[in-house]
Design a protein around this motif. Sequence first.
Motif: not given
Length: 103
Positions: A86-93
């Motif tokens: 799947g695609p990269p995931i961008l989340v908030q630390a």
Amino acid sequence: MRLCVYRVPTQQQDTPQPAGTFEYGLLLPQHRRAAIERTLTALRPAEQCSDAAHRFAALQDATITGDVAYIELDHCRRVLATPLYGPPILVQADNALIELLSR
């Protein structure tokens, strides 16, 4: 899981592709690894932010997030996870993750 922490030298900060200087690395014990993986799975989508991080961490062989996850330890504190599929995931630390990575 291997944790490596880097500092971005002043001359590299706020450039399109900053390079980090290695600060330290270690193999995480199982209890710490499990706590990091639990925290990573509960993070919300990343917020809009244009600040550049001055410190970041790389997690390698992260079983839940994929092969590699990059975490900004300051400023925007985003997490870029590269899943196996799947695609990269961008989340908030969040504060809990930053604390787990900074010990």
